[in-house]
Structures are given as C-alpha cells and as structure tokens.
Design a protein around this motif. Structure first.
Motif, PDB file in Angstrom:
ATOM      1  N   ASP A   1       0.791  -1.041   0.079  1.00  0.00           N
ATOM      2  CA  ASP A   1       0.334  -0.339   0.300  1.00  0.00           C
ATOM      3  C   ASP A   1       0.689   1.606  -0.107  1.00  0.00           C
ATOM      4  N   LEU A   2       1.966   1.270  -0.547  1.00  0.00           N
ATOM      5  CA  LEU A   2       3.532   1.786   0.084  1.00  0.00           C
ATOM      6  C   LEU A   2       2.748   3.632  -1.258  1.00  0.00           C
ATOM      7  N   ALA A   3       2.437   3.096  -2.418  1.00  0.00           N
ATOM      8  CA  ALA A   3       2.125   3.392  -3.450  1.00  0.00           C
ATOM      9  C   ALA A   3       0.770   4.531  -2.645  1.00  0.00           C
ATOM     10  N   ASP A   4      -0.140   3.767  -1.664  1.00  0.00           N
ATOM     11  CA  ASP A   4      -1.601   4.548  -1.661  1.00  0.00           C
ATOM     12  C   ASP A   4      -1.690   5.898  -0.282  1.00  0.00           C
ATOM     13  N   ARG A   5      -0.251   5.722  -0.309  1.00  0.00           N
ATOM     14  CA  ARG A   5       0.097   6.444   1.800  1.00  0.00           C
ATOM     15  C   ARG A   5       0.218   7.950   1.126  1.00  0.00           C
ATOM     16  N   GLU A   6      -0.835   8.708   1.767  1.00  0.00           N
ATOM     17  CA  GLU A   6      -0.300  10.518   2.236  1.00  0.00           C
ATOM     18  C   GLU A   6       1.407  10.857   1.859  1.00  0.00           C
ATOM     19  N   ALA A   7       1.628  11.072   1.274  1.00  0.00           N
ATOM     20  CA  ALA A   7       3.362  11.795   0.786  1.00  0.00           C
ATOM     21  C   ALA A   7       2.740  13.416   0.893  1.00  0.00           C
ATOM     22  N   GLY A   8       4.351  13.901   1.150  1.00  0.00           N
ATOM     23  CA  GLY A   8       4.229  15.747   1.320  1.00  0.00           C
ATOM     24  C   GLY A   8       5.690  15.615   1.679  1.00  0.00           C
ATOM     25  N   LEU A   9       5.629  16.806   1.655  1.00  0.00           N
ATOM     26  CA  LEU A   9       7.283  17.319   1.557  1.00  0.00           C
ATOM     27  C   LEU A   9       7.267  17.592   3.412  1.00  0.00           C
TER      28      LEU A   9
ATOM     29  N   THR B   1       9.529   4.627   5.586  1.00  0.00           N
ATOM     30  CA  THR B   1       7.668   4.863   5.139  1.00  0.00           C
ATOM     31  C   THR B   1       8.229   5.194   3.243  1.00  0.00           C
ATOM     32  N   GLY B   2       8.855   6.119   3.126  1.00  0.00           N
ATOM     33  CA  GLY B   2       9.100   6.157   1.668  1.00  0.00           C
ATOM     34  C   GLY B   2       8.195   7.604   1.542  1.00  0.00           C
ATOM     35  N   THR B   3       6.618   7.621   2.404  1.00  0.00           N
ATOM     36  CA  THR B   3       5.439   8.876   2.460  1.00  0.00           C
ATOM     37  C   THR B   3       5.758  10.144   2.128  1.00  0.00           C
TER      38      THR B   3
ATOM     39  N   ALA C   1      19.825  18.741  -0.572  1.00  0.00           N
ATOM     40  CA  ALA C   1      19.852  17.546  -1.169  1.00  0.00           C
ATOM     41  C   ALA C   1      17.906  17.216  -1.882  1.00  0.00           C
ATOM     42  N   LEU C   2      18.283  15.922  -2.316  1.00  0.00           N
ATOM     43  CA  LEU C   2      16.842  15.507  -2.585  1.00  0.00           C
ATOM     44  C   LEU C   2      16.414  14.518  -2.710  1.00  0.00           C
ATOM     45  N   ARG C   3      15.601  13.589  -1.151  1.00  0.00           N
ATOM     46  CA  ARG C   3      15.290  12.454  -0.318  1.00  0.00           C
ATOM     47  C   ARG C   3      13.967  12.292  -0.487  1.00  0.00           C
ATOM     48  N   THR C   4      13.871  11.426  -0.419  1.00  0.00           N
ATOM     49  CA  THR C   4      12.156  10.705   0.612  1.00  0.00           C
ATOM     50  C   THR C   4      13.029  10.191   1.219  1.00  0.00           C
ATOM     51  N   LEU C   5      11.724   9.922   2.555  1.00  0.00           N
ATOM     52  CA  LEU C   5      12.797   9.608   4.295  1.00  0.00           C
ATOM     53  C   LEU C   5      12.519   7.865   3.513  1.00  0.00           C
ATOM     54  N   LYS C   6      13.806   7.141   3.832  1.00  0.00           N
ATOM     55  CA  LYS C   6      13.519   5.377   3.753  1.00  0.00           C
ATOM     56  C   LYS C   6      14.260   5.282   4.628  1.00  0.00           C
ATOM     57  N   SER C   7      15.270   6.138   5.945  1.00  0.00           N
ATOM     58  CA  SER C   7      15.360   5.754   6.900  1.00  0.00           C
ATOM     59  C   SER C   7      15.762   6.962   8.201  1.00  0.00           C
TER      60      SER C   7
END
Length: 375
Positions: free
Chosen positions: A164-172, A365-367, A335-341
C-alpha cells in the motif's frame, strides 16, 4: 547502530539482507560455487564480519576504510559501514570480481531491467511531451519534484515495502527548492545520483533542463563504479536510460539526443569514483572528489544513502540545522530525498510535532520527502 533487536537498522541487516540474497539467487541461475558462497554470506551476516579475500583487488582499499569493524559482529558496527560492506561481499559471492564467466555480471540487472521496461516508465516518458511547452517556472518545479519523488523507485526499498506504499499520503517536510534554483547557476553543477531506472530517468531530464534551458555550463554526474545497493546507478545504467528515452521518441527522444551530444562535448561528464562505494560519510571524502564539489556552484545529492553520508548517519535531533551538519562540505549543497531511514535534520519543531501526532510512521516508509539546500 543496528544492535537493538526489532529496530529499523536491525531489520535491514537481519531481514532485508537475507531476503535480498534469496531474490538474487532466484533472479540468476548461479553455479554451485556461487550458491555456496551466497549460503556462506547468509550465515556470516548473523555473526562475525569476515575480511575481504586475500586475493581481492580492493583489499587494501577496504582496509583503509576500516575503522576496527572487521572481526566484530555485523550488528555491532555502524549501520552505514555494515550495510555498505554487505553489498561489497555480495558482489564477491557472485563472482563479480573474479576471472571467469561471472566476472562483471551485475546481480541486480534483472531487477533494474524489469523496472526500466515497465509500463509506468512509458507513461512517465510520454508526460514529457506536455511538459516541454510549459512555462519556465512550472517546468522548474515539475522537474525538481519528479526527480525528488523518483527516489521512491529504490528497488531494495520495494523488496520490503508494503503493497500500500503508493497509496499512502505523501508530502514535503522541508522545501528549499527556491534556494536550490538560485544556486544552480551558469557554471558547473554536480549531481550525485542514487538509483537507476525510473529514478535516474528524471535525474537525466533534470540535467538536460539545466544544460538546455537554464544555461548551466557543465554538469558532472557522479554514479557508482560498481553495482551497489541493488539499484544504485552505474555508467551502464546511464546508457540504458539514454537508450530507453531514445526509443520512446517524442520529447524523451529529444532529451536523449541532447544528452548524448552533451556527453560528446564534455558538457555532461560522468564520474565513477571509488569513494562513491565507501562505507564512510562524505566528511571523509578524498581530495579529488572534494575538488569536484568545491568547483561547483551547487552539488545536488540524490536519495537516502547520499543523505545519510552527507549529514552523517547519526541519531541527530530532527531539528538540527541542515547547514550545521553540512558545514564541512566544500561548496553549496542540496539534498533531494524521500525518507527511508531514521536520519533527518533541518526540520522545524512544528513539523516534527505534527508528524509525530499522526501516530503513523514517517521516517522510513518513503511517504515523505525533503528538498534541503545551503549556500
């Protein structure tokens, strides 16, 4: 560190890495010797970290990067060191460095190729046709966001991420894009790539935009000299992306043509420095790499691993200023980065409080994502 059972870093070493070994074995029909070596690595990562092979071509290099970690338990050394060394040992297990039929065979190529040929990539490339005629400011924002969220394409992350990763709310959670664009001038820009495939494609489109539309004189693209972290980009992956764009035609084909010409005229220069695979933070970068970054009006670091190496893979309070953790860096940096750690700095107290109040995970989660810069 990764010595706390059940922690994110512990799960990477004890769950994600064994899963990856199984995936590598399934993807390529390795011979009995290579399979025995993979079995040995699988057993080793639950115990003591062995040194590089006596005959290894890079033994001296890894010994120079060692900080007394080899000979200790894998989960008792810094996470950045152990994670990087795992990928070096995985390449050795599959015969990547040895003379013979498996020499130079990328164990992650089946994953990269399948991802690059996917229908999602077709759609992404088609969308460039509409973007080509957009106003300059709109293109700036669209391309930087595409490059940012392309970081979700990390294949090692996908292996363990929920469906369900792609369905989670994402934001800066931080946005210094205005400062980034003000620093990307007409001189030289360095871009340190992260993943291949559908992340590298928007990176290349961003590079073309800098060269073709923004008047940047030269872009130096740093990639890995070896297959690493499953999907980390190499020169081979850059060429594969150029072929993919050329075959798509339209604006994607025109971008590919301009980038090929830029390589031919040295306006786009590819670098594959050994330190790009080092298990160390950029604070310890060698002189040659430091000189590259010092000569640039801006260095753009892509992805989670580069972020951890940039700010230091430490349990910083999330409100620690980004400028403070990058003060050592020899020039302006973004830095351009989605959070995964679990590493994140430069956030406001209000942002952190709001994210924590949701009760949902946001660091790994990369969200969520960030664009950070300092002059």
């Amino acid at each position: 560190m990764s010595d706390v059972p059940g922690s994110f870093t512990w799960r990477v070493l004890h769950e994600r890495h064994p899963s990856l070994i199984a995936r590598v074995r399934e993807a390529t029909p390795y011979d009995a010797r290579r399979n025995r070596a993979l079995d040995a690595l699988l057993e080793e990562i639950e115990g003591i970290m062995a040194p590089p092979e006596d005959s290894a071509h890079d033994r001296d290099l890894w010994e120079s990067w060692d900080r007394g970690h080899i000979g200790r338990r894998w989960d008792e050394v810094p996470f950045l060191w152990a994670e990087s060394y795992f990928y070096r040992r995985l390449l050795s297990a599959v015969g990547y460095f040895e003379p013979g039929p498996w020499r130079g065979v990328d164990p992650f190529e089946p994953f990269k190729q399948a991802e690059l040929e996917g229908e999602a990539v077709d759609e992404e490339l088609r969308e460039l046709d509409a973007l080509a005629d957009a106003p300059a400011g709109e293109r700036d924002q669209a391309l930087i966001l595409r490059a940012l969220w392309g970081n979700r394409a990390d294949l090692v992350f996908r292996i363990s991420a929920g469906p369900d990763l792609a369905d989670r709310e994402a934001g800066l959670v931080a946005d210094d894009s205005a400062l980034l664009w003000s620093l990307a001038g007409t001189g030289r820009v360095c871009l340190v790539a992260d993943n291949a495939g559908s992340e590298l494609l928007p990176d290349l489109v961003l590079i073309d935009h800098l060269l073709h539309a923004r008047g940047t004189g030269q872009v130096i693209l740093h990639v890995k000299p070896l297959p690493y972290y499953v999907s980390d980009a190499t020169v081979t992956d850059v060429l594969a992306c150029l072929r993919r764009m050329a075959a798509a035609g339209g604006e994607a084909g025109r971008v590919a043509g301009r980038l090929r010409a830029a390589i031919g005229s040295d306006r786009l220069v590819l670098r594959a420095h050994a330190f790009s695979c080092a298990p160390l933070p950029y604070r310890e970068m060698p002189v040659g790499m430091r000189d590259d970054f010092a000569s640039a009006s801006l260095t753009i670091m892509k992805g989670d691993l580069n972020y951890r190496r940039l700010v230091g893979d430490r349990a910083w309070p999330h409100t620690t200023p980004f400028a403070e953790t990058t003060a050592y860096f020899p020039g302006p940096v973004a830095a351009l980065r989605t959070l995964k750690s679990e590493v994140a700095v430069g956030l406001t107290g209000g942002t952190v409080e709001a994210l924590e109040r949701t009760g949902r995970p946001w660091l790994t989660t990369g969200t969520h994502a960030l664009i950070q810069a300092r002059a």
